[in-house]
Design an enzyme around this catalytic site. Structure first.
Site, PDB file in Angstrom:
ATOM      1  N   SER A   1      33.202 -70.328  32.777  1.00  0.00           N
ATOM      2  CA  SER A   1      33.356 -68.880  32.881  1.00  0.00           C
ATOM      3  C   SER A   1      34.715 -68.418  33.367  1.00  0.00           C
ATOM      4  O   SER A   1      35.094 -67.267  33.147  1.00  0.00           O
ATOM      5  CB  SER A   1      32.278 -68.313  33.813  1.00  0.00           C
TER       6      SER A   1
ATOM      7  N   LYS B   1      24.595 -60.876  29.573  1.00  0.00           N
ATOM      8  CA  LYS B   1      25.973 -60.880  29.078  1.00  0.00           C
ATOM      9  C   LYS B   1      25.960 -60.399  27.621  1.00  0.00           C
ATOM     10  O   LYS B   1      25.881 -59.210  27.376  1.00  0.00           O
ATOM     11  CB  LYS B   1      26.600 -62.258  29.265  1.00  0.00           C
TER      12      LYS B   1
ATOM     13  N   HIS C   1      27.816 -68.020  28.946  1.00  0.00           N
ATOM     14  CA  HIS C   1      28.942 -67.400  28.251  1.00  0.00           C
ATOM     15  C   HIS C   1      29.062 -67.857  26.798  1.00  0.00           C
ATOM     16  O   HIS C   1      30.057 -67.555  26.140  1.00  0.00           O
ATOM     17  CB  HIS C   1      30.245 -67.683  28.997  1.00  0.00           C
TER      18      HIS C   1
END
Length: 392
Positions: free
Chosen positions: A180, A239, A208
């Protein structure tokens, strides 16, 4: 109030060193631009990869769920808090990730804590990449298993760790799919080959990578063609999915075990209807609107190339997570402040999140950004970078 003098002293030291930061207050919906202190600025610090936080299909699903089911569920999942929509979401996630089953937790952080603390015992060893996310580190701390940390993406060191831990009942290799802070991708094919050679389990946190890599955003496992060869996949719903929560996908035996032993799952109220319905809509969008991921990668290549041509150090990034590494903590914050003054929100990331000499401004482009917005942002980076002597 007396009793917190030691905290006051530490905060004072942070202020003197220029590391104390106030929270950034956003006055608008999350988008390619946001409003801060009444001023519109380009957003380059959110995890809203695909722009789903404000996608009409998600907001419509959330509103309809509230009207039909109310604001909350009133219970934990194992008592009276499992609605049919929770089961629908988990079935969709399992199909999406090409696994037998899936289980949703309250956040990606609690997912890692719940999985690691539940499945590991003193008879086992967990082997972890040194740059894994804090939630993995904290999850490992909750176990009584032995620990072995291998050098970042160093396969020779990983193999040494596997050779040295053959006496344990089970060896669990855990890694981020996309790291990340640096934006690099874990070498999963090599990790899986070593795991199969030494009879180890592999766990990948794709926070991610979900919605970013792989077919329709299925993540790094699918990106490398490793479906069925990675035992545990963890992901986030907050996310690229654009809402809130985390999930674990894997074999049915693992999911059934976690329902009974995963403490965050057992002792937390289930996701409210609006969150659950919006997550279901987001998965449908991933399957039906792949052009969002294509736009994300077009924007990523344009912005990353632009930063590199200006002379910025973007490290090892291979993904939309693109750091601009400046080194000193105070300089990273000064850079971030100057960027904001010129109309770009890109926050500084410093120790202990990254190494003391690797402070940075971390940027994340999204599918929502226009080419004009990204060029404007590059112009601001150039101006602020030159003023601070980061680039010539």
């Amino acid at each position: 109030m007396k009793g917190f003098e030691h905290l006051e002293a530490e905060l004072k030291e942070m202020k003197e060193q220029g590391t104390f930061r106030k929270l950034t207050l956003i006055e608008s919906e999350q988008g390619s631009k946001v409003q801060i202190n009444g001023k519109e600025v380009i957003q380059l610090s959110s995890n809203n990869y695909l722009g789903l936080t404000s996608h009409p299909r998600l907001t419509k699903a959330a509103l309809e769920a509230v009207e039909a089911y109310g604001a909350g569920t009133g219970s934990v999942r194992t008592i009276a808090g499992t609605f049919t929509m929770h089961d629908e979401l988990e079935r969709k996630l399992a199909v999406f990730k090409h696994t037998e089953a899936a289980l949703v937790f309250q956040s990606g952080f609690t997912t890692n804590q719940g999985v690691l603390s539940a499945i590991l015992s003193p008879e086992d060893v967990v082997i972890s990449d040194e740059l894994n996310h804090a939630s993995i580190i904290d999850g490992i701390r909750l176990t009584k298993a032995k620990r072995r940390v291998y050098k970042h993406v160093d396969m020779a060191d990983l193999e040494t760790a596997l050779q040295e831990t053959q006496s344990f009942r089970k060896r669990l290799i855990v890694t981020d799919g996309v790291f990340s802070m640096d934006g690099n991708i874990a070498p999963l094919p090599q990790i899986v080959e070593l795991a199969e050679q030494y009879d180890a389990i592999v766990m990948v946190d794709d926070a991610h990578a979900s919605g970013v890599l792989g077919q329709n955003g299925r993540g790094t496992v699918n990106h490398f063609g490793l479906d069925g060869r990675v035992h545990i996949q963890v992901g986030t719903l907050s996310k690229a999915i654009g809402v809130l929560g985390g999930y674990v996908a894997g074999p049915r035996v693992l999911i059934d075990y976690l329902i009974h032993k995963g403490r965050p799952f057992l002792f937390s109220t289930s996701h409210p209807p609006a969150v659950t319905a919006a997550c279901i809509a987001a998965i449908d969008i991933l399957l039906e609107e792949p052009e969002l991921i294509e736009k994300l990668w077009d924007n990523t290549r344009f912005f990353k190339d632009g930063l590199q041509q200006l002379g910025f150090d973007t490290g090892k990034s291979e993904t939309p997570v693109t750091p601009v590494i400046v080194g000193e903590t105070a300089l990273a914050h000064q850079f971030s402040d100057k960027l904001l003054a010129y109309g770009v929100l890109a926050l500084g990331i410093t120790f202990p999140t990254v190494a003391k000499d690797a402070a940075r401004v971390r940027t994340i482009v999204t599918a929502q950004h226009s080419r004009e917005e990204l060029q404007q942002a590059l112009d601001v980076f150039a101006k602020a970078g030159r003023e601070l002597g980061i680039i010539d």
